[in-house]
Design a protein around this motif. Sequence first.
Motif, PDB file in Angstrom:
ATOM      1  N   UNK A  77       0.844  -1.191   0.000  1.00  0.00           N
ATOM      2  CA  UNK A  77       0.000   0.000   0.000  1.00  0.00           C
ATOM      3  C   UNK A  77       0.886   1.250   0.000  1.00  0.00           C
ATOM      4  N   UNK A  78       0.821   2.092  -1.037  1.00  0.00           N
ATOM      5  CA  UNK A  78       1.687   3.267  -1.094  1.00  0.00           C
ATOM      6  C   UNK A  78       1.432   4.276   0.027  1.00  0.00           C
ATOM      7  N   UNK A  79       0.297   4.187   0.708  1.00  0.00           N
ATOM      8  CA  UNK A  79       0.067   5.061   1.858  1.00  0.00           C
ATOM      9  C   UNK A  79       1.133   4.841   2.921  1.00  0.00           C
ATOM     10  N   UNK A  80       1.741   3.661   2.940  1.00  0.00           N
ATOM     11  CA  UNK A  80       2.786   3.357   3.935  1.00  0.00           C
ATOM     12  C   UNK A  80       4.028   4.200   3.722  1.00  0.00           C
ATOM     13  N   UNK A  81       4.219   4.721   2.509  1.00  0.00           N
ATOM     14  CA  UNK A  81       5.363   5.609   2.289  1.00  0.00           C
ATOM     15  C   UNK A  81       4.915   6.966   1.759  1.00  0.00           C
ATOM     16  N   UNK A  82       3.678   7.351   2.099  1.00  0.00           N
ATOM     17  CA  UNK A  82       3.209   8.703   1.886  1.00  0.00           C
ATOM     18  C   UNK A  82       2.879   9.067   0.466  1.00  0.00           C
ATOM     19  N   UNK A  83       2.453   8.096  -0.354  1.00  0.00           N
ATOM     20  CA  UNK A  83       2.119   8.391  -1.739  1.00  0.00           C
ATOM     21  C   UNK A  83       0.698   7.933  -2.067  1.00  0.00           C
ATOM     22  N   UNK A  84       0.141   8.559  -3.080  1.00  0.00           N
ATOM     23  CA  UNK A  84      -1.116   8.095  -3.650  1.00  0.00           C
ATOM     24  C   UNK A  84      -0.827   6.948  -4.623  1.00  0.00           C
ATOM     25  N   UNK A  85      -1.790   6.043  -4.829  1.00  0.00           N
ATOM     26  CA  UNK A  85      -1.534   4.907  -5.726  1.00  0.00           C
ATOM     27  C   UNK A  85      -1.329   5.337  -7.170  1.00  0.00           C
ATOM     28  N   UNK A  86      -0.355   4.755  -7.804  1.00  0.00           N
ATOM     29  CA  UNK A  86      -0.166   4.885  -9.242  1.00  0.00           C
ATOM     30  C   UNK A  86      -1.227   4.022  -9.935  1.00  0.00           C
ATOM     31  N   UNK A  87      -1.638   4.349 -11.169  1.00  0.00           N
ATOM     32  CA  UNK A  87      -2.650   3.531 -11.855  1.00  0.00           C
ATOM     33  C   UNK A  87      -2.272   2.058 -11.995  1.00  0.00           C
ATOM     34  N   UNK A  88      -0.981   1.745 -11.990  1.00  0.00           N
ATOM     35  CA  UNK A  88      -0.557   0.351 -12.140  1.00  0.00           C
ATOM     36  C   UNK A  88      -0.392  -0.384 -10.819  1.00  0.00           C
ATOM     37  N   UNK A  89      -0.507   0.321  -9.708  1.00  0.00           N
ATOM     38  CA  UNK A  89      -0.288  -0.300  -8.394  1.00  0.00           C
ATOM     39  C   UNK A  89      -1.470  -1.189  -8.021  1.00  0.00           C
ATOM     40  N   UNK A  90      -1.148  -2.361  -7.507  1.00  0.00           N
ATOM     41  CA  UNK A  90      -2.171  -3.349  -7.196  1.00  0.00           C
ATOM     42  C   UNK A  90      -3.010  -2.981  -5.990  1.00  0.00           C
ATOM     43  N   UNK A  91      -4.102  -3.717  -5.808  1.00  0.00           N
ATOM     44  CA  UNK A  91      -4.996  -3.516  -4.669  1.00  0.00           C
ATOM     45  C   UNK A  91      -4.273  -3.835  -3.369  1.00  0.00           C
ATOM     46  N   UNK A  92      -4.348  -2.964  -2.369  1.00  0.00           N
ATOM     47  CA  UNK A  92      -3.650  -3.218  -1.106  1.00  0.00           C
ATOM     48  C   UNK A  92      -4.110  -4.511  -0.434  1.00  0.00           C
ATOM     49  N   UNK A  93      -3.178  -5.138   0.268  1.00  0.00           N
ATOM     50  CA  UNK A  93      -3.457  -6.319   1.080  1.00  0.00           C
ATOM     51  C   UNK A  93      -3.068  -5.987   2.523  1.00  0.00           C
ATOM     52  N   UNK A  94      -3.971  -5.308   3.257  1.00  0.00           N
ATOM     53  CA  UNK A  94      -3.595  -4.786   4.565  1.00  0.00           C
ATOM     54  C   UNK A  94      -3.157  -5.845   5.562  1.00  0.00           C
ATOM     55  N   UNK A  95      -3.771  -7.031   5.543  1.00  0.00           N
ATOM     56  CA  UNK A  95      -3.348  -8.084   6.470  1.00  0.00           C
ATOM     57  C   UNK A  95      -1.887  -8.453   6.243  1.00  0.00           C
ATOM     58  N   UNK A  96      -1.545  -8.631   4.976  1.00  0.00           N
ATOM     59  CA  UNK A  96      -0.162  -9.001   4.680  1.00  0.00           C
ATOM     60  C   UNK A  96       0.803  -7.868   5.014  1.00  0.00           C
ATOM     61  N   UNK A  97       0.443  -6.646   4.640  1.00  0.00           N
ATOM     62  CA  UNK A  97       1.304  -5.515   4.982  1.00  0.00           C
ATOM     63  C   UNK A  97       1.521  -5.432   6.489  1.00  0.00           C
ATOM     64  N   UNK A  98       0.445  -5.517   7.258  1.00  0.00           N
ATOM     65  CA  UNK A  98       0.566  -5.420   8.719  1.00  0.00           C
ATOM     66  C   UNK A  98       1.498  -6.498   9.257  1.00  0.00           C
ATOM     67  N   UNK A  99       1.298  -7.730   8.812  1.00  0.00           N
ATOM     68  CA  UNK A  99       2.095  -8.843   9.326  1.00  0.00           C
ATOM     69  C   UNK A  99       3.566  -8.694   8.966  1.00  0.00           C
ATOM     70  N   UNK A 100       3.847  -8.332   7.727  1.00  0.00           N
ATOM     71  CA  UNK A 100       5.239  -8.313   7.301  1.00  0.00           C
ATOM     72  C   UNK A 100       6.006  -7.113   7.840  1.00  0.00           C
TER      73      UNK A 100
END
Length: 249
Positions: A77-100
């Motif tokens: 999720x690009x919000x984790x580094x302060x950016x808005x999503x690019x059109x090619x960026x995939x759908x966030x997976x918050x569970x995986x992001x949180x865990x990793x």
Amino acid sequence: MASSGSDRTPVIGVTTYLEHSAFGIWEAEAAVLHRVYVDSVRAAGGNAVLLPPLGDWRAENVEWLDGLVLSGGADIDPARYGQEPHPTTGTPQPDRDDAEFALAAAALELDVPLLAVCRGMQVLNIALGGTLHQHTPEVVGTTDHQPQVATFGKTQLTTTPGSVIAGILGETAPVLCHHHQSVDRLGRGLTATATAADGTTEAVELAGRSFVVGVQSHPEQNSADGRLFGALVDAAAAHARRHRRRRTR
């Protein structure tokens, strides 16, 4: 490779992800991982333990790990580094992001040897305050790093003399890659220690730790070259020995 004799086999945690899967007579959401990660850990002399993207992964709950692999996969999720999503960026997976991100923080806190693969290197970079190029072809002008769906590109990386990665792979090495994002600003304490010919950062390291190496490529896909996983398992075996000594004092 890991030490023999009375030393136990190092336990290497490998992150997984949630996907709708079919197995036997069932279709259900499952925590999954490409088997080649498990094979790579085992071939290097470790025991792989799969870590689901759900749970409490604070440091006190992962002290039993001797090493950790942050596996490849979906965009962060690009919000984790302060950016808005690019059109090619995939759908966030918050569970995986949180865990990793929790597992990365725990490994750094405990100095558990860490090999971060593709997405995993990006997690490590962001966890330390870095950012990503959300669509690398716009930066380098080529799709060589992700030539097409489900196809690995071939990249020749050049390592920094004296780096950990140079000690493992040598001055240059061919690698397999599949990514459309890459490191932009480096996180705190990280050093870029390998690059592709187009300037893409191919490896990062964190000084002052026993073993923290991120690679943008996919070493698990090359069964003929187990050097990176071998280095991780060796570092994990040394970590386990240090941990045992501390407990017996």
